[in-house]
Design a protein around this motif. Structure first.
Motif, PDB file in Angstrom:
ATOM      1  N   SER A  91      -2.031 -13.346 -28.560  1.00  0.00           N
ATOM      2  CA  SER A  91      -3.150 -13.547 -29.485  1.00  0.00           C
ATOM      3  C   SER A  91      -4.455 -13.113 -28.856  1.00  0.00           C
ATOM      4  O   SER A  91      -4.665 -13.260 -27.653  1.00  0.00           O
ATOM      5  CB  SER A  91      -3.268 -15.020 -29.886  1.00  0.00           C
ATOM      6  N   LEU A  92      -5.302 -12.596 -29.707  1.00  0.00           N
ATOM      7  CA  LEU A  92      -6.693 -12.351 -29.375  1.00  0.00           C
ATOM      8  C   LEU A  92      -7.499 -13.326 -30.227  1.00  0.00           C
ATOM      9  O   LEU A  92      -7.210 -13.506 -31.412  1.00  0.00           O
ATOM     10  CB  LEU A  92      -7.100 -10.912 -29.731  1.00  0.00           C
ATOM     11  N   PHE A  93      -8.466 -13.976 -29.624  1.00  0.00           N
ATOM     12  CA  PHE A  93      -9.323 -14.909 -30.340  1.00  0.00           C
ATOM     13  C   PHE A  93     -10.701 -14.271 -30.463  1.00  0.00           C
ATOM     14  O   PHE A  93     -11.394 -14.102 -29.463  1.00  0.00           O
ATOM     15  CB  PHE A  93      -9.424 -16.241 -29.600  1.00  0.00           C
ATOM     16  N   VAL A  94     -11.074 -13.897 -31.671  1.00  0.00           N
ATOM     17  CA  VAL A  94     -12.386 -13.309 -31.922  1.00  0.00           C
ATOM     18  C   VAL A  94     -13.282 -14.421 -32.445  1.00  0.00           C
ATOM     19  O   VAL A  94     -12.984 -15.042 -33.460  1.00  0.00           O
ATOM     20  CB  VAL A  94     -12.316 -12.151 -32.933  1.00  0.00           C
ATOM     21  N   ILE A  95     -14.366 -14.678 -31.733  1.00  0.00           N
ATOM     22  CA  ILE A  95     -15.270 -15.759 -32.106  1.00  0.00           C
ATOM     23  C   ILE A  95     -16.553 -15.145 -32.665  1.00  0.00           C
ATOM     24  O   ILE A  95     -17.183 -14.299 -32.030  1.00  0.00           O
ATOM     25  CB  ILE A  95     -15.597 -16.684 -30.913  1.00  0.00           C
TER      26      ILE A  95
ATOM     27  N   ALA B 144     -10.909 -25.736 -31.479  1.00  0.00           N
ATOM     28  CA  ALA B 144     -10.269 -24.923 -30.447  1.00  0.00           C
ATOM     29  C   ALA B 144      -9.729 -25.803 -29.325  1.00  0.00           C
ATOM     30  O   ALA B 144     -10.316 -26.846 -29.009  1.00  0.00           O
ATOM     31  CB  ALA B 144     -11.265 -23.920 -29.870  1.00  0.00           C
ATOM     32  N   PRO B 145      -8.621 -25.402 -28.699  1.00  0.00           N
ATOM     33  CA  PRO B 145      -8.115 -26.147 -27.546  1.00  0.00           C
ATOM     34  C   PRO B 145      -9.143 -26.119 -26.407  1.00  0.00           C
ATOM     35  O   PRO B 145      -9.899 -25.161 -26.264  1.00  0.00           O
ATOM     36  CB  PRO B 145      -6.846 -25.392 -27.144  1.00  0.00           C
ATOM     37  N   GLU B 146      -9.155 -27.161 -25.603  1.00  0.00           N
ATOM     38  CA  GLU B 146     -10.142 -27.279 -24.517  1.00  0.00           C
ATOM     39  C   GLU B 146     -10.210 -26.057 -23.599  1.00  0.00           C
ATOM     40  O   GLU B 146     -11.308 -25.605 -23.286  1.00  0.00           O
ATOM     41  CB  GLU B 146      -9.889 -28.545 -23.693  1.00  0.00           C
TER      42      GLU B 146
ATOM     43  N   GLY C 238     -19.407 -21.598 -34.305  1.00  0.00           N
ATOM     44  CA  GLY C 238     -18.842 -20.511 -35.077  1.00  0.00           C
ATOM     45  C   GLY C 238     -17.405 -20.720 -35.512  1.00  0.00           C
ATOM     46  O   GLY C 238     -16.872 -21.836 -35.474  1.00  0.00           O
ATOM     47  N   ASN C 239     -16.804 -19.617 -35.932  1.00  0.00           N
ATOM     48  CA  ASN C 239     -15.410 -19.610 -36.344  1.00  0.00           C
ATOM     49  C   ASN C 239     -14.596 -18.714 -35.431  1.00  0.00           C
ATOM     50  O   ASN C 239     -15.101 -17.728 -34.900  1.00  0.00           O
ATOM     51  CB  ASN C 239     -15.274 -19.113 -37.790  1.00  0.00           C
TER      52      ASN C 239
ATOM     53  N   THR D 288     -14.379 -11.665 -27.750  1.00  0.00           N
ATOM     54  CA  THR D 288     -12.923 -11.797 -27.819  1.00  0.00           C
ATOM     55  C   THR D 288     -12.402 -12.407 -26.532  1.00  0.00           C
ATOM     56  O   THR D 288     -12.797 -12.011 -25.432  1.00  0.00           O
ATOM     57  CB  THR D 288     -12.258 -10.430 -28.048  1.00  0.00           C
ATOM     58  N   ILE D 289     -11.493 -13.354 -26.710  1.00  0.00           N
ATOM     59  CA  ILE D 289     -10.797 -13.986 -25.587  1.00  0.00           C
ATOM     60  C   ILE D 289      -9.320 -13.692 -25.767  1.00  0.00           C
ATOM     61  O   ILE D 289      -8.776 -13.844 -26.862  1.00  0.00           O
ATOM     62  CB  ILE D 289     -11.030 -15.515 -25.581  1.00  0.00           C
TER      63      ILE D 289
END
Length: 137
Positions: free
Chosen positions: A4-8, A67-69, A82-83, A114-115
């Motif tokens: 997964s890529l997490f786009v914030i 979001a997870p810690e 944000g989202n 992105t994370i």
């Protein structure tokens, strides 16, 4: 196994498919996400084509507050309200390229970050562009 890529994005940012699809000059690929889907109210598989080939990935949206810690600690302070757009893909290189192209576009168009889920580190646009090339078949 999927990745997964997490786009914030900041809370006031609401991406739309037409703007995301206009990324090709920056990535040397033609990305077309299905315009029949409202990305801000969609959860699940998002059909796409990349360079004319059918593909897609899963996308889920949730608040940064949920979001997870480990993920929260990496998110920049200015977008803590944000989202998160979680873009998940499998080991198919076309899926991966479409996912990375989408993340690049969202970062460029909406000042996102992105994370990636494996190391939990922030990826710059340049790193995303380099990684998309690594998935070439």
């Amino acid at each position: 196994m999927s990745m997964s890529l997490f786009v914030i994005l900041a809370l006031e940012m609401e991406p739309n498919i037409k703007e995301i699809n206009s990324i090709e000059p920056e990535i040397d690929h033609v990305l077309e996400l299905s315009e029949k889907i409202d990305i801000n109210n969609h959860s699940g598989f998002l059909p796409a084509t990349l360079d004319g080939k059918a593909t897609g990935f899963e996308i889920y949206i949730f608040s940064v507050s949920k979001a997870p810690e480990p993920l929260k600690s990496v998110i920049p302070k200015d977008i803590q309200n944000g989202n998160i757009y979680q873009i998940s893909f499998g080991h198919n290189s076309l899926e991966a390229q479409a996912a990375f192209a989408t993340a690049i576009s969202m970062n460029m168009r909406y000042n996102g970050v992105t994370i990636e889920d494996q190391a939990g580190s922030l990826l710059s646009i340049e790193q995303l562009q380099s990684l998309i090339a690594s998935f070439n078949e």
